[in-house]
Design an enzyme around this catalytic site. Structure first.
Site, PDB file in Angstrom:
ATOM      1  N   HIS A 169       5.486  94.052 -32.370  1.00  0.00           N
ATOM      2  CA  HIS A 169       6.231  95.109 -33.076  1.00  0.00           C
ATOM      3  C   HIS A 169       7.140  94.487 -34.144  1.00  0.00           C
ATOM      4  O   HIS A 169       7.163  94.927 -35.299  1.00  0.00           O
ATOM      5  CB  HIS A 169       7.118  95.883 -32.104  1.00  0.00           C
ATOM      6  CG  HIS A 169       6.384  96.821 -31.204  1.00  0.00           C
ATOM      7  ND1 HIS A 169       5.437  97.712 -31.658  1.00  0.00           N
ATOM      8  CD2 HIS A 169       6.488  97.040 -29.854  1.00  0.00           C
ATOM      9  CE1 HIS A 169       4.974  98.429 -30.642  1.00  0.00           C
ATOM     10  NE2 HIS A 169       5.594  98.035 -29.533  1.00  0.00           N
ATOM     11  N   HIS A 198       3.854  91.750 -26.669  1.00  0.00           N
ATOM     12  CA  HIS A 198       3.884  93.150 -27.102  1.00  0.00           C
ATOM     13  C   HIS A 198       5.081  93.416 -28.016  1.00  0.00           C
ATOM     14  O   HIS A 198       4.927  93.997 -29.101  1.00  0.00           O
ATOM     15  CB  HIS A 198       3.943  94.051 -25.863  1.00  0.00           C
ATOM     16  CG  HIS A 198       3.999  95.514 -26.172  1.00  0.00           C
ATOM     17  ND1 HIS A 198       2.911  96.350 -26.033  1.00  0.00           N
ATOM     18  CD2 HIS A 198       5.019  96.310 -26.604  1.00  0.00           C
ATOM     19  CE1 HIS A 198       3.236  97.572 -26.366  1.00  0.00           C
ATOM     20  NE2 HIS A 198       4.522  97.584 -26.714  1.00  0.00           N
ATOM     21  N   GLU A 199       6.250  92.989 -27.588  1.00  0.00           N
ATOM     22  CA  GLU A 199       7.462  93.270 -28.356  1.00  0.00           C
ATOM     23  C   GLU A 199       7.523  92.444 -29.634  1.00  0.00           C
ATOM     24  O   GLU A 199       7.946  92.948 -30.690  1.00  0.00           O
ATOM     25  CB  GLU A 199       8.706  93.007 -27.492  1.00  0.00           C
ATOM     26  CG  GLU A 199       8.779  93.842 -26.227  1.00  0.00           C
ATOM     27  CD  GLU A 199       8.723  95.332 -26.506  1.00  0.00           C
ATOM     28  OE1 GLU A 199       9.231  95.777 -27.555  1.00  0.00           O
ATOM     29  OE2 GLU A 199       8.159  96.069 -25.675  1.00  0.00           O
TER      30      GLU A 199
END
Length: 218
Positions: free
Chosen positions: A24, A20-21
């Site tokens: 980004h 997820h990170e």
């Protein structure tokens, strides 16, 4: 909660949160902002994204968070658009992981039905089924249109600039208010409905696994 459930969620933690990170960071970098890359966040190493409280929350409740990925909107050609796209990358990565996880869980289920379930198959099925559920929850949770969740960056893309900067100014207070709303459980029902709806869609997307399994395993 039993020890096995904690271990399963810990496994999900070190596989889901980094994706997820890193999503980004990767998208922001591609859009022109190298801030996250310079700070070592363009990686799948869990320790680069680790947040103690957020990690414990995920293990205990199924919902957690990591250290926010640093993004400098001034590096984007279009600040609001760049923020919206890089924010959307996180929840989208969760939905992709949920789809892959459910496909694997379905295959394991069919293998167990065809050849008999053992400890290995049962354990792997639980891990991937849990990974699917947590990824769906994280995607929906992060798409809430309130700061500091990813959904606020996406929603703010359509807001006039004066409202956008006003929201950013009061982001901390909005989050505190939302936290108390979440604690009361007011959003449990709508979030649960959304989770079921998303799971139904992913279940339909992965129906090919059931078709293949019936052709070759049954």
């Amino acid at each position: 909660m039993d020890i096995f459930s904690i271990i399963v969620r810990a496994i999900v933690l070190v596989t889901t949160i980094p994706v997820h990170e890193a999503a980004h960071a990767y998208v922001a970098d591609k859009l022109g902002d190298p801030t996250a890359r310079y700070q070592g966040r363009l990686t799948l190493n869990p320790m680069a994204h680790f947040d103690l409280v957020g990690s414990l929350a995920l293990i205990l409740t199924g919902i957690g968070w990591a250290k926010p990925v640093p993004i400098n909107p001034n590096n984007f050609d279009d600040r609001k658009k760049g923020m919206a796209i890089s924010a959307a990358a996180g929840p989208i990565s969760n939905l992709i992981l949920a789809t892959i996880s459910l496909a694997i869980a379905k295959m394991l289920s069919h293998i167990g039905l065809a050849f008999g379930t053992n400890v290995v198959i049962s354990t792997l099925f639980t891990i991937f089924a849990t990974m699917c559920q947590i990824n769906i929850s994280l995607a929906i949770f992060n798409l809430l249109p309130f700061p500091p969740f990813d959904g606020s960056r996406i929603f703010n893309y359509i807001l006039p600039d004066k409202f956008y900067f006003k929201v950013m100014e009061y982001e901390q207070y909005i989050f505190i208010g939302l936290f108390f709303v979440l604690v009361t459980g007011i959003l449990d029902l709508p979030l649960g409905i959304l989770t079921s709806m998303v799971f139904s869609v992913i279940d339909k997307i992965t129906v090919f696994v059931d078709i293949i399994a019936r052709m070759f395993l049954i």
